[in-house]
Design a protein around this motif. Structure first.
Motif, PDB file in Angstrom:
ATOM      1  N   ARG A  35      11.898 -35.138 -22.116  1.00  0.00           N
ATOM      2  CA  ARG A  35      10.908 -33.118 -21.859  1.00  0.00           C
ATOM      3  C   ARG A  35      12.748 -33.594 -20.848  1.00  0.00           C
ATOM      4  N   ALA A  36      12.522 -34.435 -19.799  1.00  0.00           N
ATOM      5  CA  ALA A  36      13.693 -33.787 -18.689  1.00  0.00           C
ATOM      6  C   ALA A  36      15.051 -33.933 -19.270  1.00  0.00           C
ATOM      7  N   PHE A  37      14.974 -34.878 -20.292  1.00  0.00           N
ATOM      8  CA  PHE A  37      16.721 -34.727 -21.126  1.00  0.00           C
ATOM      9  C   PHE A  37      16.879 -33.328 -21.620  1.00  0.00           C
ATOM     10  N   GLN A  38      16.312 -33.301 -22.864  1.00  0.00           N
ATOM     11  CA  GLN A  38      15.367 -31.567 -22.660  1.00  0.00           C
ATOM     12  C   GLN A  38      16.086 -30.711 -22.038  1.00  0.00           C
ATOM     13  N   ASP A  67       7.542 -37.499 -12.634  1.00  0.00           N
ATOM     14  CA  ASP A  67       7.388 -36.743 -13.677  1.00  0.00           C
ATOM     15  C   ASP A  67       7.657 -36.135 -13.702  1.00  0.00           C
ATOM     16  N   TYR A  68       8.007 -35.133 -14.869  1.00  0.00           N
ATOM     17  CA  TYR A  68       8.396 -33.367 -15.464  1.00  0.00           C
ATOM     18  C   TYR A  68       7.732 -33.388 -16.471  1.00  0.00           C
ATOM     19  N   ILE A  74       9.366 -28.381 -13.497  1.00  0.00           N
ATOM     20  CA  ILE A  74       9.504 -28.654 -11.800  1.00  0.00           C
ATOM     21  C   ILE A  74       9.253 -30.367 -12.101  1.00  0.00           C
ATOM     22  N   TYR A  75      10.208 -30.978 -11.252  1.00  0.00           N
ATOM     23  CA  TYR A  75      10.006 -33.462 -11.434  1.00  0.00           C
ATOM     24  C   TYR A  75       9.124 -33.173 -10.071  1.00  0.00           C
ATOM     25  N   VAL A  85       0.313 -43.010  -1.663  1.00  0.00           N
ATOM     26  CA  VAL A  85       1.156 -42.010  -2.694  1.00  0.00           C
ATOM     27  C   VAL A  85       1.734 -40.691  -2.123  1.00  0.00           C
ATOM     28  N   ILE A  86       2.785 -40.459  -2.176  1.00  0.00           N
ATOM     29  CA  ILE A  86       3.127 -39.063  -1.751  1.00  0.00           C
ATOM     30  C   ILE A  86       4.460 -37.986  -2.794  1.00  0.00           C
ATOM     31  N   TRP A  87       3.785 -37.486  -2.590  1.00  0.00           N
ATOM     32  CA  TRP A  87       4.579 -36.512  -3.853  1.00  0.00           C
ATOM     33  C   TRP A  87       5.317 -35.352  -3.713  1.00  0.00           C
ATOM     34  N   VAL A  88       6.804 -35.402  -4.258  1.00  0.00           N
ATOM     35  CA  VAL A  88       7.702 -34.713  -4.311  1.00  0.00           C
ATOM     36  C   VAL A  88       7.971 -33.430  -5.641  1.00  0.00           C
ATOM     37  N   GLU A  89       7.479 -32.381  -5.071  1.00  0.00           N
ATOM     38  CA  GLU A  89       7.537 -31.153  -6.022  1.00  0.00           C
ATOM     39  C   GLU A  89       9.359 -30.555  -5.938  1.00  0.00           C
ATOM     40  N   VAL A  90      10.254 -30.917  -7.145  1.00  0.00           N
ATOM     41  CA  VAL A  90      11.478 -29.950  -7.203  1.00  0.00           C
ATOM     42  C   VAL A  90      11.950 -29.473  -8.526  1.00  0.00           C
ATOM     43  N   ASP A  91      12.115 -28.115  -7.958  1.00  0.00           N
ATOM     44  CA  ASP A  91      12.739 -27.340  -9.013  1.00  0.00           C
ATOM     45  C   ASP A  91      13.829 -27.986  -9.492  1.00  0.00           C
ATOM     46  N   GLY A  92      13.134 -28.171 -10.884  1.00  0.00           N
ATOM     47  CA  GLY A  92      14.927 -28.632 -12.197  1.00  0.00           C
ATOM     48  C   GLY A  92      15.578 -27.673 -11.866  1.00  0.00           C
ATOM     49  N   ARG A  93      16.009 -26.279 -11.198  1.00  0.00           N
ATOM     50  CA  ARG A  93      16.584 -25.778 -12.382  1.00  0.00           C
ATOM     51  C   ARG A  93      17.416 -25.134 -10.841  1.00  0.00           C
ATOM     52  N   THR A  94      17.485 -25.400  -9.777  1.00  0.00           N
ATOM     53  CA  THR A  94      18.135 -25.526  -8.032  1.00  0.00           C
ATOM     54  C   THR A  94      17.666 -26.732  -7.758  1.00  0.00           C
ATOM     55  N   GLY A  95      17.106 -27.762  -7.536  1.00  0.00           N
ATOM     56  CA  GLY A  95      17.175 -29.048  -6.991  1.00  0.00           C
ATOM     57  C   GLY A  95      16.528 -28.853  -5.115  1.00  0.00           C
TER      58      GLY A  95
END
Length: 103
Positions: A35-38, A67-68, A74-75, A85-95
């Protein structure tokens, strides 16, 4: 000796299932990668670009994977720090980092 013979004579069933680390199945990890590749083909930032932006900001943590969410684009990068465990959410369009579990 009797116990050993009993164990050897016991019928062999199928081997126990071994869970992948952190409960995530290998095919689920593979699906996130696909999904990330797509998403990259559709113009989103690549996982590598996301990692290059975020991982250096987590110097005191160990990066353990991602995860994606294709629908939200969102990554979620996962880190380990002092057993937490720490989760960091990142917008896949803007980073841009849009969420983080440790404040």
């Amino acid at each position: 000796m009797t116990v050993l013979l009993a164990l050897l004579a016991a019928p062999m069933g199928s081997p126990p299932m071994i869970e992948p680390p952190m409960g995530m199945a290998p095919d689920q990890r593979r699906g996130d990668q696909m999904r990330a590749f797509q998403a990259r083909k559709e113009g989103n930032l690549s996982l590598r670009e996301i990692e290059q932006r975020v991982v250096p900001t987590m110097r005191d943590s160990q990066y353990i994977g991602f995860d994606y969410d294709a629908g939200a684009q969102i990554y979620t990068l996962k880190f380990l720090r002092n057993g937490t465990v720490i989760w960091v959410e990142v917008d896949g369009r803007t980073g841009k980092i849009i969420g983080r579990t440790d404040g």
